[in-house]
Design an enzyme around this catalytic site. Structure first.
Site, mmCIF file in Angstrom:
data_model
loop_
_atom_site.group_PDB
_atom_site.id
_atom_site.type_symbol
_atom_site.label_atom_id
_atom_site.label_comp_id
_atom_site.label_asym_id
_atom_site.label_seq_id
_atom_site.Cartn_x
_atom_site.Cartn_y
_atom_site.Cartn_z
ATOM 1 N N GLY A 82 1.094 -1.073 -0.237
ATOM 2 C CA GLY A 82 0.121 0.238 0.449
ATOM 3 C C GLY A 82 0.580 1.335 0.383
ATOM 4 N N SER A 124 -3.088 0.868 11.194
ATOM 5 C CA SER A 124 -2.650 1.962 11.351
ATOM 6 C C SER A 124 -2.899 2.755 12.802
ATOM 7 C CB SER A 124 -2.254 3.277 10.884
ATOM 8 O OG SER A 124 -2.046 3.540 11.308
ATOM 9 N N TYR A 148 -5.300 8.994 3.617
ATOM 10 C CA TYR A 148 -4.438 7.860 3.850
ATOM 11 C C TYR A 148 -4.852 7.382 4.517
ATOM 12 C CZ TYR A 148 -1.079 4.585 6.252
ATOM 13 O OH TYR A 148 -0.842 3.989 6.930
ATOM 14 N N LYS A 152 -7.249 3.277 4.893
ATOM 15 C CA LYS A 152 -6.646 2.302 6.181
ATOM 16 C C LYS A 152 -7.990 1.962 6.896
ATOM 17 C CE LYS A 152 -2.590 1.548 5.867
ATOM 18 N NZ LYS A 152 -2.169 -0.323 5.047
ATOM 19 N N ASN A 198 9.162 10.929 7.788
ATOM 20 C CA ASN A 198 8.800 11.132 9.065
ATOM 21 C C ASN A 198 10.316 11.141 9.859
ATOM 22 O OD1 ASN A 198 7.558 8.394 7.198
ATOM 23 N ND2 ASN A 198 6.392 9.241 9.792
ATOM 24 N N ARG A 230 5.186 10.349 20.763
ATOM 25 C CA ARG A 230 4.792 8.474 19.976
ATOM 26 C C ARG A 230 5.449 7.539 20.623
ATOM 27 N NH1 ARG A 230 2.650 12.696 18.000
ATOM 28 N NH2 ARG A 230 1.977 13.453 15.872
HETATM 29 P P1 NAD Z 1 6.935 0.309 2.320
HETATM 30 O O1 NAD Z 1 6.377 1.343 1.110
HETATM 31 O O2 NAD Z 1 7.929 -0.117 2.871
HETATM 32 O O3 NAD Z 1 6.646 -1.064 1.909
HETATM 33 C C1 NAD Z 1 5.010 -0.891 1.234
HETATM 34 C C2 NAD Z 1 5.291 -1.883 0.276
HETATM 35 O O4 NAD Z 1 4.409 -1.760 -0.779
HETATM 36 C C3 NAD Z 1 6.320 -1.224 -0.680
HETATM 37 O O5 NAD Z 1 7.641 -2.649 -1.117
HETATM 38 C C4 NAD Z 1 5.899 -0.614 -2.281
HETATM 39 O O6 NAD Z 1 6.752 -0.957 -3.455
HETATM 40 C C5 NAD Z 1 4.846 -1.968 -2.101
HETATM 41 N N1 NAD Z 1 3.648 -1.680 -3.069
HETATM 42 C C6 NAD Z 1 2.868 -0.652 -2.339
HETATM 43 N N2 NAD Z 1 1.149 -0.631 -3.179
HETATM 44 C C7 NAD Z 1 1.732 -1.578 -3.932
HETATM 45 C C8 NAD Z 1 0.855 -2.386 -4.995
HETATM 46 N N3 NAD Z 1 -0.871 -1.912 -5.667
HETATM 47 N N4 NAD Z 1 0.838 -3.675 -5.524
HETATM 48 C C9 NAD Z 1 2.610 -4.024 -5.345
HETATM 49 N N5 NAD Z 1 3.413 -3.840 -3.805
HETATM 50 C C10 NAD Z 1 2.792 -2.598 -3.716
HETATM 51 O O7 NAD Z 1 5.563 0.861 3.494
HETATM 52 P P2 NAD Z 1 5.966 0.081 4.644
HETATM 53 O O8 NAD Z 1 6.277 1.184 6.481
HETATM 54 O O9 NAD Z 1 6.496 -1.618 4.715
HETATM 55 O O10 NAD Z 1 4.276 -0.750 5.411
HETATM 56 C C11 NAD Z 1 3.804 -1.104 5.073
HETATM 57 C C12 NAD Z 1 2.296 -1.724 5.691
HETATM 58 O O11 NAD Z 1 1.865 -0.977 6.498
HETATM 59 C C13 NAD Z 1 1.367 -0.497 4.823
HETATM 60 O O12 NAD Z 1 0.495 -0.745 4.526
HETATM 61 C C14 NAD Z 1 1.314 0.749 5.418
HETATM 62 O O13 NAD Z 1 0.845 1.455 5.404
HETATM 63 C C15 NAD Z 1 0.995 0.408 6.957
HETATM 64 N N6 NAD Z 1 1.988 0.949 8.162
HETATM 65 C C16 NAD Z 1 3.063 1.251 8.081
HETATM 66 C C17 NAD Z 1 3.777 2.290 9.432
HETATM 67 C C18 NAD Z 1 4.875 2.487 9.129
HETATM 68 O O14 NAD Z 1 5.350 4.208 9.605
HETATM 69 N N7 NAD Z 1 6.107 2.203 8.310
HETATM 70 C C19 NAD Z 1 2.869 2.835 10.406
HETATM 71 C C20 NAD Z 1 1.498 2.582 10.438
HETATM 72 C C21 NAD Z 1 0.963 1.294 9.360
HETATM 73 N N1 UDP Z 2 8.415 15.287 13.592
HETATM 74 C C1 UDP Z 2 9.501 16.724 13.804
HETATM 75 N N2 UDP Z 2 10.303 17.038 12.146
HETATM 76 C C2 UDP Z 2 10.145 16.142 11.686
HETATM 77 C C3 UDP Z 2 9.609 15.013 11.275
HETATM 78 C C4 UDP Z 2 8.554 14.518 12.503
HETATM 79 O O1 UDP Z 2 9.518 17.292 14.360
HETATM 80 O O2 UDP Z 2 11.053 16.323 10.075
HETATM 81 C C5 UDP Z 2 7.614 15.329 14.452
HETATM 82 C C6 UDP Z 2 6.240 14.861 14.249
HETATM 83 O O3 UDP Z 2 5.499 16.541 14.410
HETATM 84 C C7 UDP Z 2 5.316 13.933 15.185
HETATM 85 C C8 UDP Z 2 6.928 13.149 15.830
HETATM 86 O O4 UDP Z 2 7.552 13.948 14.099
HETATM 87 O O5 UDP Z 2 5.361 14.534 16.537
HETATM 88 C C9 UDP Z 2 6.757 11.915 14.687
HETATM 89 O O6 UDP Z 2 6.301 12.262 13.575
HETATM 90 P P1 UDP Z 2 6.310 10.873 12.587
HETATM 91 O O7 UDP Z 2 5.993 11.757 10.705
HETATM 92 O O8 UDP Z 2 7.880 10.216 12.019
HETATM 93 O O9 UDP Z 2 4.897 9.971 12.963
HETATM 94 P P2 UDP Z 2 3.624 10.124 12.855
HETATM 95 O O10 UDP Z 2 3.546 11.204 12.575
HETATM 96 O O11 UDP Z 2 2.912 9.436 11.619
HETATM 97 O O12 UDP Z 2 3.165 9.619 14.315
#
Ligand code: NAD
Ligand code: UDP
Length: 332
Positions: A82, A124, A148, A152, A198, A230
């Site tokens: 995704g 998420s 986004y 979800k 992030n 966080r």
């Molecule tokens: P990521 O982008 O590193 O991994 C996602 C993978 O999915 C990538 O390799 C991308 O190429 C692949 N992809 C995207 N769209 C696709 C499609 N249509 N078909 C096939 N492959 C596809 O992200 P991640 O951090 O590993 O996240 C994985 C999952 O966890 C995601 O669904 C994301 O929304 C969810 N998530 C991530 C976080 C975070 O902070 N990383 C937090 C909460 C939820």
């Molecule tokens: N943040 C920040 N500077 C940055 C990126 C993030 O101060 O360049 C802060 C943001 O405001 C939040 C925390 O770091 O309080 C985590 O942000 P992130 O984007 O990693 O995660 P999310 O907002 O999705 O929880």
């Protein structure tokens, strides 16, 4: 089990591939590589000493999914694939609904066609919206403020309907808090294209001298030091949470489960900066900047349900998260 990981070469997917392989599951990676690189498959081979099968494909390609599920005798799916950037989702909502929602429908159709009914879904903590109370437990009301998050929540709701329609499904909706860190080997980790959105990858690039300073988005939040708080969770702990979820599903008599995957502990932006400086031995200069639109003050998990029902708990410390991120960053 034979487990298909959609999005398997992505950040969380590849760490989960290691955890599953080391627990003797057979893993198949499925990814369209829109946000990851093929060299992850080589790196996984170095870590696991196994060549994991990789299928380059899109989750919206239902026939290819059906073929893959059948050819590899898949028994369970973990659905990571995704798009995940909040800001981008505001600019490109259609792409987000297409990839995330249509992609999930395509996967469900393929699973239905092949009779596979065990699914773990990457959700998420964003589905909780602005917290009404803390820590966030799984029964906290859901609400979303961007496409986004809405994608979800749509998928979570669809999965609830699917589970309701047929009691043979075994579905786990995993609500991740803030995944950070990298594998101990330093071979795999989070390496976003362009300037990171992030916090952790941004700090890592500042420490490495690739960016001049960190913008701290707001120091006037109602938190101990005024900066956002966080629940950061080590990606290796998150990966083992998926293993625990699969095991729990295989024993469960219920079709639908929802779990927070977090530590229960919140850290502020400034605490993260300090911890990273200590772990890396580098200075992380920062400027206080205005609040980022849409940000909330604090967000951390009530992690008790996963501890009781999955017998899973995050065990790695903030220092482990920073040390592994720095090792991965230094190797780039
Ligand atoms: P990521 O982008 O590193 O991994 C996602 C993978 O999915 C990538 O390799 C991308 O190429 C692949 N992809 C995207 N769209 C696709 C499609 N249509 N078909 C096939 N492959 C596809 O992200 P991640 O951090 O590993 O996240 C994985 C999952 O966890 C995601 O669904 C994301 O929304 C969810 N998530 C991530 C976080 C975070 O902070 N990383 C937090 C909460 C939820
Ligand atoms: N943040 C920040 N500077 C940055 C990126 C993030 O101060 O360049 C802060 C943001 O405001 C939040 C925390 O770091 O309080 C985590 O942000 P992130 O984007 O990693 O995660 P999310 O907002 O999705 O929880």
């Amino acid at each position: 089990m034979n487990v298909l990981l959609t999005g398997g070469t992505g950040y969380i997917g590849c760490h989960t591939a290691v955890a599953l392989t080391q627990a003797n599951h057979q893993v198949v990676l499925y990814d369209n590589l829109c946000n990851s690189h093929l060299d992850v498959v080589d790196r996984l081979q170095t870590i696991t000493q196994q060549r994991l099968p990789f299928v380059q494909g899109d989750v919206r390609d239902t026939p290819l999914l059906i073929k893959t599920l059948q050819e590899h005798h898949i028994t369970a799916v973990i659905h990571f694939a995704g798009l995940k950037a909040v800001g981008e989702s505001v600019e490109m909502p259609i792409a987000y609904y297409d990839n995330n929602v249509s992609g999930s429908i395509s996967l469900l159709l393929a699973m239905q066609a092949t009779g596979i009914k065990t699914l773990v879904f990457s959700s998420s903590a964003t589905v909780y919206g602005d917290p009404r109370y803390l820590p966030l437990d799984e029964s906290h009301p859901t609400s979303v403020t961007n496409p986004y998050g809405r994608s979800k929540l749509h998928i979570e709701d669809m999965l609830a309907d699917v589970a309701q329609s047929d009691a043979q499904w075994r579905i786990a909706r995993l609500r991740y808090f803030n995944p950070v860190g990298a594998h101990d080997s330093g071979l795999i980790g989070e390496d976003p294209n362009g300037i990171p959105n992030n916090l952790m990858p941004y700090i890592a690039r500042v420490a490495a001298g690739k960016l001049p300073y960190l913008n701290v988005f707001g120091n006037d939040y109602p938190t101990p030091d005024g900066t956002g708080v966080r629940d950061y969770i080590h990606v290796t702990d998150l990966a083992s949470g998926h293993l625990a979820a699969l095991q729990a599903l295989s024993l469960s008599t219920q079709p639908l489960h929802t779990f927070n995957l977090g530590t229960g502990q919140g850290y502020s932006v400034l605490e993260m900066v300090k911890a990273f400086e200590a772990a890396s031995g580098k200075k992380v200069p920062y400027h206080i900047a205005p609040r980022r639109a849409g940000d909330i003050a604090s967000c951390y998990a009530q992690a008790a349900k996963a501890a009781t029902e999955l017998k899973w708990k995050a065990s790695r410390t903030l220092d482990d998260m920073c040390v592994s991120t720095w090792k991965f960053q230094s190797a780039r």
